[in-house]
Motif scaffolding. Structure first.
Motif, PDB file in Angstrom:
ATOM      1  N   SER A 274       0.838  -1.211   0.000  1.00 62.09           N
ATOM      2  CA  SER A 274       0.000   0.000   0.000  1.00 62.09           C
ATOM      3  C   SER A 274       0.867   1.252   0.000  1.00 62.09           C
ATOM      4  CB  SER A 274      -0.916   0.015   1.221  1.00 62.09           C
ATOM      5  OG  SER A 274      -1.866  -1.023   1.159  1.00 62.09           O
ATOM      6  N   GLN A 275       1.935   1.226   0.807  1.00 65.64           N
ATOM      7  CA  GLN A 275       2.853   2.368   0.854  1.00 65.64           C
ATOM      8  C   GLN A 275       3.553   2.557  -0.487  1.00 65.64           C
ATOM      9  OE1 GLN A 275       5.447   1.465   4.146  1.00 65.64           O
ATOM     10  NE2 GLN A 275       3.819   1.659   5.667  1.00 65.64           N
ATOM     11  N   LYS A 276       3.938   1.423  -1.105  1.00 63.06           N
ATOM     12  CA  LYS A 276       4.582   1.485  -2.418  1.00 63.06           C
ATOM     13  C   LYS A 276       3.639   2.063  -3.476  1.00 63.06           C
ATOM     14  CE  LYS A 276       8.838  -0.070  -2.435  1.00 63.06           C
ATOM     15  NZ  LYS A 276       9.944   0.710  -3.026  1.00 63.06           N
ATOM     16  N   LYS A 277       2.388   1.629  -3.408  1.00 59.49           N
ATOM     17  CA  LYS A 277       1.403   2.106  -4.383  1.00 59.49           C
ATOM     18  C   LYS A 277       1.171   3.604  -4.234  1.00 59.49           C
ATOM     19  CE  LYS A 277      -3.300   1.479  -6.036  1.00 59.49           C
ATOM     20  NZ  LYS A 277      -4.637   0.932  -5.767  1.00 59.49           N
ATOM     21  N   ASP A 278       1.108   4.079  -3.000  1.00 57.07           N
ATOM     22  CA  ASP A 278       0.904   5.510  -2.760  1.00 57.07           C
ATOM     23  C   ASP A 278       2.047   6.337  -3.361  1.00 57.07           C
ATOM     24  OD1 ASP A 278      -1.424   4.966  -1.433  1.00 57.07           O
ATOM     25  OD2 ASP A 278      -0.552   5.087   0.582  1.00 57.07           O
ATOM     26  N   LYS A 279       3.260   5.792  -3.320  1.00 55.19           N
ATOM     27  CA  LYS A 279       4.422   6.531  -3.811  1.00 55.19           C
ATOM     28  C   LYS A 279       4.629   6.372  -5.314  1.00 55.19           C
ATOM     29  CE  LYS A 279       7.053   6.201   0.514  1.00 55.19           C
ATOM     30  NZ  LYS A 279       8.253   5.614   1.168  1.00 55.19           N
ATOM     31  N   GLU A 280       4.367   5.146  -5.826  1.00 56.72           N
ATOM     32  CA  GLU A 280       4.752   4.838  -7.200  1.00 56.72           C
ATOM     33  C   GLU A 280       3.587   4.579  -8.141  1.00 56.72           C
ATOM     34  OE1 GLU A 280       7.772   1.776  -7.175  1.00 56.72           O
ATOM     35  OE2 GLU A 280       8.685   2.578  -5.346  1.00 56.72           O
ATOM     36  N   GLY A 281       2.382   4.453  -7.621  1.00 63.87           N
ATOM     37  CA  GLY A 281       1.212   4.238  -8.468  1.00 63.87           C
ATOM     38  C   GLY A 281       1.024   2.788  -8.857  1.00 63.87           C
ATOM     39  N   ASN A 282       1.818   2.311  -9.774  1.00 62.59           N
ATOM     40  CA  ASN A 282       1.701   0.914 -10.220  1.00 62.59           C
ATOM     41  C   ASN A 282       2.441  -0.035  -9.293  1.00 62.59           C
ATOM     42  OD1 ASN A 282       0.228   1.695 -12.500  1.00 62.59           O
ATOM     43  ND2 ASN A 282       2.097   2.033 -13.697  1.00 62.59           N
ATOM     44  N   LEU A 283       1.980  -1.290  -9.315  1.00 65.39           N
ATOM     45  CA  LEU A 283       2.644  -2.352  -8.553  1.00 65.39           C
ATOM     46  C   LEU A 283       2.872  -3.539  -9.475  1.00 65.39           C
ATOM     47  CD1 LEU A 283       0.640  -2.301  -5.180  1.00 65.39           C
ATOM     48  CD2 LEU A 283       2.990  -1.526  -5.523  1.00 65.39           C
ATOM     49  N   HIS A 284       4.073  -3.640 -10.004  1.00 66.82           N
ATOM     50  CA  HIS A 284       4.445  -4.779 -10.831  1.00 66.82           C
ATOM     51  C   HIS A 284       5.378  -5.652  -9.992  1.00 66.82           C
ATOM     52  CE1 HIS A 284       3.604  -2.281 -14.730  1.00 66.82           C
ATOM     53  NE2 HIS A 284       2.507  -2.582 -14.040  1.00 66.82           N
ATOM     54  N   ILE A 285       4.840  -6.775  -9.532  1.00 63.97           N
ATOM     55  CA  ILE A 285       5.541  -7.597  -8.548  1.00 63.97           C
ATOM     56  C   ILE A 285       5.985  -8.910  -9.169  1.00 63.97           C
ATOM     57  CG2 ILE A 285       5.314  -8.761  -6.304  1.00 63.97           C
ATOM     58  CD1 ILE A 285       2.952  -6.718  -5.836  1.00 63.97           C
ATOM     59  N   LYS A 286       7.200  -9.329  -8.822  1.00 66.45           N
ATOM     60  CA  LYS A 286       7.685 -10.660  -9.150  1.00 66.45           C
ATOM     61  C   LYS A 286       8.107 -11.328  -7.849  1.00 66.45           C
ATOM     62  CE  LYS A 286       9.364  -9.523 -13.795  1.00 66.45           C
ATOM     63  NZ  LYS A 286      10.559  -9.468 -14.690  1.00 66.45           N
ATOM     64  N   ASN A 298      -5.231 -13.782   1.658  1.00 70.42           N
ATOM     65  CA  ASN A 298      -6.246 -14.814   1.830  1.00 70.42           C
ATOM     66  C   ASN A 298      -7.421 -14.562   0.897  1.00 70.42           C
ATOM     67  OD1 ASN A 298      -8.920 -15.650   3.689  1.00 70.42           O
ATOM     68  ND2 ASN A 298      -7.256 -17.151   3.723  1.00 70.42           N
ATOM     69  N   ARG A 299      -7.708 -15.538   0.037  1.00 65.47           N
ATOM     70  CA  ARG A 299      -8.790 -15.432  -0.958  1.00 65.47           C
ATOM     71  C   ARG A 299      -8.620 -14.227  -1.886  1.00 65.47           C
ATOM     72  NH1 ARG A 299     -14.413 -17.513   1.973  1.00 65.47           N
ATOM     73  NH2 ARG A 299     -13.534 -19.475   2.793  1.00 65.47           N
ATOM     74  N   GLY A 300      -7.355 -13.852  -2.102  1.00 61.14           N
ATOM     75  CA  GLY A 300      -7.054 -12.779  -3.049  1.00 61.14           C
ATOM     76  C   GLY A 300      -7.419 -11.387  -2.573  1.00 61.14           C
ATOM     77  N   ILE A 301      -7.554 -11.204  -1.244  1.00 62.61           N
ATOM     78  CA  ILE A 301      -8.041  -9.931  -0.727  1.00 62.61           C
ATOM     79  C   ILE A 301      -7.099  -8.773  -1.041  1.00 62.61           C
ATOM     80  CG2 ILE A 301      -7.011 -10.307   1.550  1.00 62.61           C
ATOM     81  CD1 ILE A 301     -10.383  -8.561   0.810  1.00 62.61           C
ATOM     82  N   ASN A 302      -5.787  -9.014  -1.007  1.00 56.23           N
ATOM     83  CA  ASN A 302      -4.838  -7.933  -1.313  1.00 56.23           C
ATOM     84  C   ASN A 302      -4.922  -7.518  -2.771  1.00 56.23           C
ATOM     85  OD1 ASN A 302      -3.998  -8.101   1.308  1.00 56.23           O
ATOM     86  ND2 ASN A 302      -1.996  -9.003   0.873  1.00 56.23           N
ATOM     87  N   LYS A 303      -5.010  -8.506  -3.627  1.00 54.57           N
ATOM     88  CA  LYS A 303      -5.123  -8.217  -5.062  1.00 54.57           C
ATOM     89  C   LYS A 303      -6.366  -7.374  -5.339  1.00 54.57           C
ATOM     90  CE  LYS A 303      -4.855 -10.568  -9.533  1.00 54.57           C
ATOM     91  NZ  LYS A 303      -4.758 -11.870 -10.223  1.00 54.57           N
ATOM     92  N   LYS A 304      -7.434  -7.695  -4.654  1.00 56.04           N
ATOM     93  CA  LYS A 304      -8.689  -6.953  -4.834  1.00 56.04           C
ATOM     94  C   LYS A 304      -8.555  -5.520  -4.304  1.00 56.04           C
ATOM     95  CE  LYS A 304     -13.531  -6.971  -3.362  1.00 56.04           C
ATOM     96  NZ  LYS A 304     -14.570  -7.681  -2.554  1.00 56.04           N
ATOM     97  N   ASN A 305      -7.994  -5.389  -3.092  1.00 55.69           N
ATOM     98  CA  ASN A 305      -7.937  -4.080  -2.453  1.00 55.69           C
ATOM     99  C   ASN A 305      -6.887  -3.151  -3.073  1.00 55.69           C
ATOM    100  OD1 ASN A 305      -9.982  -4.724  -0.677  1.00 55.69           O
ATOM    101  ND2 ASN A 305      -8.607  -5.383   0.957  1.00 55.69           N
ATOM    102  N   LEU A 306      -5.854  -3.723  -3.686  1.00 57.65           N
ATOM    103  CA  LEU A 306      -4.818  -2.891  -4.295  1.00 57.65           C
ATOM    104  C   LEU A 306      -5.183  -2.445  -5.708  1.00 57.65           C
ATOM    105  CD1 LEU A 306      -1.710  -4.763  -2.896  1.00 57.65           C
ATOM    106  CD2 LEU A 306      -2.396  -2.425  -2.340  1.00 57.65           C
ATOM    107  N   GLY A 307      -6.247  -3.030  -6.262  1.00 55.93           N
ATOM    108  CA  GLY A 307      -6.807  -2.520  -7.501  1.00 55.93           C
ATOM    109  C   GLY A 307      -6.146  -2.998  -8.783  1.00 55.93           C
ATOM    110  N   LYS A 308      -6.578  -2.406  -9.882  1.00 53.28           N
ATOM    111  CA  LYS A 308      -6.203  -2.875 -11.218  1.00 53.28           C
ATOM    112  C   LYS A 308      -4.724  -2.654 -11.541  1.00 53.28           C
ATOM    113  CE  LYS A 308      -7.719   1.431 -13.447  1.00 53.28           C
ATOM    114  NZ  LYS A 308      -8.608   2.022 -14.461  1.00 53.28           N
ATOM    115  N   ASN A 309      -4.073  -1.756 -10.818  1.00 50.66           N
ATOM    116  CA  ASN A 309      -2.658  -1.507 -11.089  1.00 50.66           C
ATOM    117  C   ASN A 309      -1.736  -2.530 -10.425  1.00 50.66           C
ATOM    118  OD1 ASN A 309      -3.245   0.746 -12.623  1.00 50.66           O
ATOM    119  ND2 ASN A 309      -3.146   2.135 -10.873  1.00 50.66           N
ATOM    120  N   PHE A 310      -2.345  -3.507  -9.758  1.00 48.36           N
ATOM    121  CA  PHE A 310      -1.582  -4.576  -9.107  1.00 48.36           C
ATOM    122  C   PHE A 310      -1.400  -5.734 -10.089  1.00 48.36           C
ATOM    123  CE2 PHE A 310      -1.499  -8.618  -6.875  1.00 48.36           C
ATOM    124  CZ  PHE A 310      -0.663  -8.425  -5.802  1.00 48.36           C
ATOM    125  N   LYS A 311      -0.153  -6.059 -10.392  1.00 45.61           N
ATOM    126  CA  LYS A 311       0.151  -7.198 -11.259  1.00 45.61           C
ATOM    127  C   LYS A 311       1.247  -8.025 -10.608  1.00 45.61           C
ATOM    128  CE  LYS A 311      -1.013  -4.752 -15.550  1.00 45.61           C
ATOM    129  NZ  LYS A 311      -0.503  -4.278 -16.867  1.00 45.61           N
TER     130      LYS A 311
END
Length: 342
Positions: A274-286, A298-311
Motif C-alpha cells: 500500500s505504501q509502495k502504491k501511494d508513492k509509485e502508483g503501479n505495482l508490478h511484482i515478481k 487470503n482469498r485474493g483480498i490484497n489483489k482486490k484491495n490494491l486494484g487494477k494496477n496490481f500485477k
C-alpha cells in the motif's frame, strides 16, 4: 529431516490455578485423563503412519505437565523413554507453567530425554497477568526461562494477545521482552472466549470485550514481524482448528480463523505494498511461487484491495527472502521493518 509431533493431550485436573481463559475441569482424586496404556496406544498408532526417516517427538500438551505428581510424570516419561531407547522416538516436548519449573524437575526431565519445554507465559505485563488469574509475576517467567536454557533443553514461549487489561502497546512490549529472553520458538494465540470459562462470564457481563478478527490481525502483525526479524521460530499463529474447538458453542466469541497465520502474512504484505502504491502508483511484482499466495492475500483480498494496477508474476530465481517491486529488489527484512512498532 521433517519433524512430527505425536500429540498427547493431558488435562491437569489438580491444577490449583483459576486462569480466566481456561476451562480445565476440577475432578477430585483424578490427576489427569490419559492412562499409561492409552499413551502407549497413541504412540503406536502414530508410528504406523509417520515416515521412518523423520524426526519424531512425543508432545504432552493441554495441561501443566510438571504440575502433576512426580511419580506420575515419571510413569509417563518411562513409557516414552522405551521408544527413545529403541530409536523410534527422538525426544519429548511438553507445555507447562513458569511457576512449575525447578532445577530438580529439569534434572529429571533431562534424564528421560525431554528436548523442548514450552512455557505458557501469555503476557509479561504484571496487570494483565493479574487480571487473567495467572498467579505469577513476570520475574517468575524470566527465572524459569533461564533455568530451562541453562539445562540445555529447548525453550518455547506461548503468548496470548488480547487478554483482559491488554492493549496493542502492552502486547508488543511483552513480545519485545520475549525477544530479550531468547527462546528457540514461540506460539502466538489471540485470546478466544471459550465455553465454561470465567472469561465467558466476564464476556456476558460486558466486563471483557474480545478482539475482532481484524483487530487481532492488526495486533499480531508487529509481534509476528518482530519475532521473524529476530530469527525466532514461530511455530504456530492462532489456535489449531481441531474438531473439538470447531464444535458449536465451544468458541463463544473472539478472533478465531482456521488460517489466521495466512491473514497475518497477507496483512504484512498489504501494508508494505500500500505504501509502495501511494508513492509509485503501479505495482508490478515478481516473487517466488511459494510467496505468491501470501502476497495476494487470503482469498485474493490484497489483489482486490490494491486494484487494477496490481500485477504479479512468478520468478523462481528470486529467493523466499526477496521480491521485486517495479523492478527494484526488496528484502523480507525491509518488508518486516515497515510493520514493527517503534
Amino acid at each position: 529431516m521433517k519433524h512430527y509431533n505425536i500429540p498427547v493431550f493431558i488435562s491437569h485436573f489438580g491444577c490449583p490455578n483459576s486462569c480466566v481463559f481456561c476451562n480445565q475441569k476440577k475432578i477430585t482424586g483424578i490427576e489427569t485423563d490419559v492412562t499409561l496404556d492409552e499413551l502407549e496406544g497413541i504412540i503406536e498408532d502414530y508410528l504406523k503412519t509417520l515416515p521412518k526417516e523423520s524426526r519424531k517427538e512425543v508432545a504432552f500438551f493441554g495441561g501443566t505437565f510438571t504440575g502433576i505428581s512426580i511419580d506420575l510424570q515419571r510413569n509417563y516419561l518411562e513409557v516414552v523413554k522405551r521408544y527413545i531407547d529403541r530409536g523410534l522416538i527422538d525426544g519429548i516436548r511438553m507445555s507447562t507453567r513458569p511457576d512449575y519449573i525447578s532445577r530438580e524437575i529439569l534434572l529429571m526431565l533431562k534424564e528421560y530425554g525431554v528436548t523442548t519445554i514450552e512455557l505458557g507465559v501469555q503476557s509479561l505485563d504484571p496487570k494483565v497477568l493479574e487480571l487473567s488469574g495467572r498467579g505469577y509475576s513476570p520475574e517468575k517467567v524470566y527465572e524459569a526461562s533461564l533455568m530451562i536454557k541453562e539445562s540445555g533443553i529447548n525453550l518455547g514461549i506461548q503468548l496470548m494477545p488480547g487478554l483482559p487489561g491488554s492493549t496493542d502497546e502492552k502486547d508488543f512490549i511483552s513480545a519485545k521482552k520475549v525477544v530479550g529472553i531468547g527462546p528457540d520458538m514461540v506460539r502466538i494465540y489471540p485470546t478466544l472466549v471459550i465455553n465454561g470459562t470465567q472469561m465467558e462470564k466476564l464476556y456476558y457481563k460486558g466486563s471483557f470485550v474480545p478482539m475482532t478478527l481484524k483487530e487481532a490481525v492488526e495486533r499480531v502483525v508487529p509481534i509476528y514481524a518482530l519475532f521473524e526479524k529476530e530469527g525466532i521460530n514461530i511455530i504456530r499463529v492462532g489456535l489449531q482448528p481441531s474438531e473439538d474447538i470447531r464444535e458449536d458453542g465451544v468458541i463463544v466469541s473472539g478472533p478465531f480463523h482456521p488460517s489466521f497465520r495466512e491473514l497475518v502474512e497477507g496483512e504484512i504484505y498489504f501494508r508494505f505494498l500500500s505504501q509502495k502504491k501511494d508513492k509509485e502508483g503501479n505495482l508490478h511484482i515478481k516473487a517466488n511461487e511459494k510467496n505468491i499466495s501470501k502476497i495476494v492475500g487470503n482469498r485474493g483480498i490484497n489483489k482486490k484491495n490494491l486494484g487494477k494496477n496490481f500485477k504479479i508474476s512468478i520468478d523462481n530465481n528470486l529467493s523466499l527472502k526477496k521480491i521485486s517491486v517495479n523492478g527494484n529488489l526488496i528484502t523480507r527484512e525491509e518488508i518486516l521493518n515497515g510493520v514493527i512498532i517503534r
